[in-house]
Write a protein that holds these residues in place. Structure first.
Motif, PDB file in Angstrom:
ATOM      1  N   THR A  75       0.833  -1.200   0.000  1.00 42.54           N
ATOM      2  CA  THR A  75       0.000   0.000   0.000  1.00 42.54           C
ATOM      3  C   THR A  75       0.866   1.248   0.000  1.00 42.54           C
ATOM      4  OG1 THR A  75      -0.095   0.053   2.401  1.00 42.54           O
ATOM      5  CG2 THR A  75      -1.816  -1.182   1.276  1.00 42.54           C
ATOM      6  N   LYS A  76       0.273   2.344  -0.456  1.00 38.02           N
ATOM      7  CA  LYS A  76       0.974   3.616  -0.506  1.00 38.02           C
ATOM      8  C   LYS A  76      -0.035   4.725  -0.274  1.00 38.02           C
ATOM      9  CE  LYS A  76       4.897   3.735  -3.291  1.00 38.02           C
ATOM     10  NZ  LYS A  76       5.502   3.741  -4.609  1.00 38.02           N
ATOM     11  N   LYS A  77       0.348   5.692   0.540  1.00 31.90           N
ATOM     12  CA  LYS A  77      -0.528   6.842   0.741  1.00 31.90           C
ATOM     13  C   LYS A  77      -0.277   7.858  -0.376  1.00 31.90           C
ATOM     14  CE  LYS A  77      -1.534   8.253   4.953  1.00 31.90           C
ATOM     15  NZ  LYS A  77      -2.848   7.698   5.255  1.00 31.90           N
ATOM     16  N   PRO A  78      -1.276   8.623  -0.760  1.00 31.96           N
ATOM     17  CA  PRO A  78      -1.087   9.614  -1.823  1.00 31.96           C
ATOM     18  C   PRO A  78      -0.043  10.663  -1.437  1.00 31.96           C
ATOM     19  CG  PRO A  78      -3.416   9.333  -1.311  1.00 31.96           C
ATOM     20  CD  PRO A  78      -2.656   8.578  -0.285  1.00 31.96           C
ATOM     21  N   ALA A  79       0.527  11.317  -2.436  1.00 31.29           N
ATOM     22  CA  ALA A  79       1.513  12.366  -2.192  1.00 31.29           C
ATOM     23  C   ALA A  79       0.850  13.553  -1.493  1.00 31.29           C
ATOM     24  CB  ALA A  79       2.123  12.818  -3.514  1.00 31.29           C
ATOM     25  N   GLU A  80       1.624  14.226  -0.647  1.00 31.33           N
ATOM     26  CA  GLU A  80       1.181  15.428   0.067  1.00 31.33           C
ATOM     27  C   GLU A  80      -0.056  15.172   0.919  1.00 31.33           C
ATOM     28  OE1 GLU A  80       0.846  18.682  -2.621  1.00 31.33           O
ATOM     29  OE2 GLU A  80       2.786  18.288  -3.545  1.00 31.33           O
ATOM     30  N   THR A  81      -0.059  14.026   1.594  1.00 31.53           N
ATOM     31  CA  THR A  81      -1.151  13.683   2.496  1.00 31.53           C
ATOM     32  C   THR A  81      -0.641  13.783   3.925  1.00 31.53           C
ATOM     33  OG1 THR A  81      -1.987  12.133   0.857  1.00 31.53           O
ATOM     34  CG2 THR A  81      -2.832  11.898   3.073  1.00 31.53           C
ATOM     35  N   ARG A  82      -1.450  14.339   4.804  1.00 33.84           N
ATOM     36  CA  ARG A  82      -1.042  14.457   6.204  1.00 33.84           C
ATOM     37  C   ARG A  82      -1.014  13.088   6.869  1.00 33.84           C
ATOM     38  NH1 ARG A  82      -3.669  19.978   8.673  1.00 33.84           N
ATOM     39  NH2 ARG A  82      -2.817  21.363   7.086  1.00 33.84           N
ATOM     40  N   MET A  83      -0.270  13.017   7.961  1.00 30.76           N
ATOM     41  CA  MET A  83      -0.159  11.771   8.711  1.00 30.76           C
ATOM     42  C   MET A  83      -1.523  11.373   9.267  1.00 30.76           C
ATOM     43  SD  MET A  83       3.023  10.646   8.837  1.00 30.76           S
ATOM     44  CE  MET A  83       2.996  10.948   7.110  1.00 30.76           C
ATOM     45  N   GLY A  84      -1.690  10.075   9.464  1.00 29.34           N
ATOM     46  CA  GLY A  84      -2.933   9.579  10.036  1.00 29.34           C
ATOM     47  C   GLY A  84      -3.929   9.204   8.959  1.00 29.34           C
ATOM     48  N   SER A  85      -5.166   9.121   9.344  1.00 32.60           N
ATOM     49  CA  SER A  85      -6.303   8.773   8.476  1.00 32.60           C
ATOM     50  C   SER A  85      -6.125   7.420   7.791  1.00 32.60           C
ATOM     51  CB  SER A  85      -6.577   9.867   7.441  1.00 32.60           C
ATOM     52  OG  SER A  85      -5.567   9.899   6.458  1.00 32.60           O
ATOM     53  N   GLY A  86      -5.540   6.471   8.512  1.00 33.14           N
ATOM     54  CA  GLY A  86      -5.538   5.086   8.058  1.00 33.14           C
ATOM     55  C   GLY A  86      -4.447   4.718   7.073  1.00 33.14           C
ATOM     56  N   LYS A  87      -4.497   3.473   6.676  1.00 33.85           N
ATOM     57  CA  LYS A  87      -3.505   2.912   5.766  1.00 33.85           C
ATOM     58  C   LYS A  87      -3.860   3.289   4.333  1.00 33.85           C
ATOM     59  CE  LYS A  87      -1.069  -1.426   5.094  1.00 33.85           C
ATOM     60  NZ  LYS A  87      -0.833  -2.767   5.596  1.00 33.85           N
ATOM     61  N   GLY A  88      -2.842   3.413   3.488  1.00 27.01           N
ATOM     62  CA  GLY A  88      -3.058   3.785   2.091  1.00 27.01           C
ATOM     63  C   GLY A  88      -3.691   2.663   1.285  1.00 27.01           C
ATOM     64  N   ASN A  89      -3.939   2.942   0.030  1.00 25.69           N
ATOM     65  CA  ASN A  89      -4.561   1.964  -0.858  1.00 25.69           C
ATOM     66  C   ASN A  89      -3.503   1.073  -1.505  1.00 25.69           C
ATOM     67  OD1 ASN A  89      -7.212   2.889  -0.468  1.00 25.69           O
ATOM     68  ND2 ASN A  89      -6.835   4.595  -1.865  1.00 25.69           N
ATOM     69  N   PRO A  90      -3.874  -0.162  -1.863  1.00 17.52           N
ATOM     70  CA  PRO A  90      -2.916  -1.050  -2.537  1.00 17.52           C
ATOM     71  C   PRO A  90      -2.456  -0.452  -3.869  1.00 17.52           C
ATOM     72  CG  PRO A  90      -4.809  -2.289  -1.755  1.00 17.52           C
ATOM     73  CD  PRO A  90      -5.129  -0.843  -1.559  1.00 17.52           C
ATOM     74  N   GLU A  91      -1.136  -0.404  -4.050  1.00 21.65           N
ATOM     75  CA  GLU A  91      -0.554   0.191  -5.256  1.00 21.65           C
ATOM     76  C   GLU A  91       0.067  -0.852  -6.169  1.00 21.65           C
ATOM     77  OE1 GLU A  91      -0.090   3.462  -6.508  1.00 21.65           O
ATOM     78  OE2 GLU A  91      -1.738   3.890  -5.136  1.00 21.65           O
ATOM     79  N   LEU A  92       0.749  -1.842  -5.590  1.00 21.86           N
ATOM     80  CA  LEU A  92       1.445  -2.828  -6.407  1.00 21.86           C
ATOM     81  C   LEU A  92       1.458  -4.168  -5.691  1.00 21.86           C
ATOM     82  CD1 LEU A  92       5.194  -2.692  -5.887  1.00 21.86           C
ATOM     83  CD2 LEU A  92       3.918  -0.700  -5.195  1.00 21.86           C
ATOM     84  N   TRP A  93       1.849  -5.190  -6.418  1.00 22.45           N
ATOM     85  CA  TRP A  93       1.921  -6.543  -5.878  1.00 22.45           C
ATOM     86  C   TRP A  93       3.362  -7.012  -5.895  1.00 22.45           C
ATOM     87  CZ3 TRP A  93      -2.321  -8.836  -3.812  1.00 22.45           C
ATOM     88  CH2 TRP A  93      -3.545  -8.234  -4.091  1.00 22.45           C
ATOM     89  N   VAL A  94       3.781  -7.663  -4.817  1.00 24.34           N
ATOM     90  CA  VAL A  94       5.155  -8.151  -4.722  1.00 24.34           C
ATOM     91  C   VAL A  94       5.161  -9.622  -4.323  1.00 24.34           C
ATOM     92  CG1 VAL A  94       6.077  -5.892  -4.090  1.00 24.34           C
ATOM     93  CG2 VAL A  94       5.464  -7.509  -2.295  1.00 24.34           C
ATOM     94  N   ALA A  95       6.277 -10.272  -4.630  1.00 23.79           N
ATOM     95  CA  ALA A  95       6.534 -11.635  -4.169  1.00 23.79           C
ATOM     96  C   ALA A  95       7.671 -11.550  -3.164  1.00 23.79           C
ATOM     97  CB  ALA A  95       6.930 -12.525  -5.336  1.00 23.79           C
ATOM     98  N   ARG A  96       7.504 -12.167  -2.018  1.00 18.19           N
ATOM     99  CA  ARG A  96       8.563 -12.193  -1.015  1.00 18.19           C
ATOM    100  C   ARG A  96       9.522 -13.319  -1.386  1.00 18.19           C
ATOM    101  NH1 ARG A  96       5.640 -12.185   3.989  1.00 18.19           N
ATOM    102  NH2 ARG A  96       5.390  -9.959   3.736  1.00 18.19           N
TER     103      ARG A  96
END
Length: 135
Positions: A75-96
């Protein structure tokens, strides 16, 4: 790019990659393979770039197996977003990927062709790898 068709939970904890690969550490399908030496996260884009590099290097000859799948959402939070207000939206998929995991396998080509193809693919990956040959 690769991603799961559906998942039970949209967002996952970050987690930690420790230890060595127990499953998927041997050549099971092809005669040649590319094995991870370090641990890391492999994105769907990097995986696809490596697959295309291998395919083009052998001029679409032989058979290629991809042994990892990106099943973890990042997940990634949008640019220029203040701290807080939950976790960001899923942006990409990875394999560990753990050390020892076989990433790609190949069959139906010469040893030199396979080595060159895997070297090209290794340049696209974010960790060190090594070339495997079936004994």
């Amino acid at each position: 790019m690769l991603s799961p068709k559906r998942v039970k939970w949209r967002k996952q904890f970050v987690g930690r990659a420790t230890g060595f690969a127990v499953r998927g550490a041997n050549l099971d399908f092809g005669d040649y393979g590319l094995q991870a030496v370090e641990e890391g996260r492999l994105t769907a884009r990097q995986l696809e770039a490596g697959r295309i590099a291998i395919s083009r290097s052998v001029k679409r000859g032989g058979k290629i197996w991809c042994r990892v799948f990106p099943n973890i959402p990042v997940t990634k939070k949008p640019a220029e977003t203040r701290m807080g207000s939950g976790k960001g939206n899923p942006e990409l998929w990875v394999a560990r990927v753990l050390p020892g995991k076989v990433l790609f396998e190949m069959n139906g080509v010469t040893r030199e062709q396979a080595k060159e193809a895997f070297e090209r693919a290794a340049h696209k990956l974010p960790f060190k790898t090594r070339f495997l040959v079936r004994e």
